[in-house]
Design a protein around this motif. Sequence first.
Motif: not given
Ligand SMILES: *Cc1c(COP(=O)(O)O)cnc(C)c1O
Length: 374
Positions: A55-57, A60, A81-82, A85, A129, A153, A156, A177, A182, A189
Amino acid sequence: MKHIPIAKPSIGPEEIRAVTRVLKSGQLSLGPVHKEFETRFAKYIGAKHACTVSSGTAGLHLAMIAAGIGAGDEVITSPFSFVASSNSILFVGAKPVFVDIDPVSYNLDPAKVEKAVTKKTKAILVVHIFGQSTDMGPIMKIARKHKLKVIEDACESIGASYKGKRVGTFGESAVFAFYPNKQMTTGEGGMVVTQADRVQALMKSLSNQGRNADMQWLDHVRLGYNYRMDEMSAALGIEQLKKLDRFIAERRRIASWYERAFAKHAGLVQVPLTAPGNTHTYFVYVVQLLHPNVKRDEIIARLKKEGIGSKTYLPSIHLFRFYREQFGFRRGDFPISEQISDRALALPIFVGLKKTDVARVVDTLIRLLKTYDA
Ligand SMILES: *Cc1c(COP(=O)(O)O)cnc(C)c1O
């Protein structure tokens, strides 16, 4: 009346064929497909390396570890931000230091970044963002001057560029991400890209249980995680990546339809702006509701009744309860971020959205907004 969702993935027969091929191959993880996805992705971004993650998380989190950030360190980042981050800074025991944002790009304001640097600052986590880059020129200058690492990050903003250079190529590492909303998806992923061999080696090890570089099955040389991407997701990612430039062009076209339709209603709605030097890839299409009497939650509920998805996007991270409690943040700490959060409304944008759909969204929203005028 057709329902218009706020986001929707675009999956064609190519994706279905590619995933089916993996399922029939018998090798569902740690095979050749994620490696091909990494090679293609690095090339697309213009980075030396890419490492798939779950995942993106997760990406990070690993980017923080690879940058050597830990307890007692401060990382400067954006409150707009989401939450993932900023959470990634907490995962390694460091402290997020928020600074307010630029009112045009909604990204970190470099002038405020420099003022927030202390002896404890280790890194700047920029968040690009909504689909456009942070003002990276001055950010990189501050980072060089104070010997700070930069992590991007870019979850997005895949495909976005700053002064002709793709996001993801500025920092020590950058994270993308692929959640289904997205610009491209793998289901769940993510991907970490880097120019540094050292960082790539760490990513490969940390995402795979801390295994040694030669991947000897049971030689674990450091604390690692299972943040791997499976082969089905990677196969999906390869097909989506092949279509990405088309997807982005379509998002930009949809944004231009919105912009033209809203042009007659400038006093009611502020459309998103693109900062100089940026190209926008429109992860979301977020307008600002300008009329002070408008009740946004009512608007969202009324749009829903008319079959149109919309959402508040994004709340400022420092005002989430656990951030307030842990760090003592209050309303008023980052006024630009808060004002943007308070007025923001995300409208439908996805590949396949029609011009007539955009007209219906805009006409409906404007009609609802006008009911507050009296
Ligand atoms: C979507 C997103 C993430 C995390 O992505 P995941 O794959 O959902 O864990 C992190 N940072 C930002 C700014 C995002 O928009």
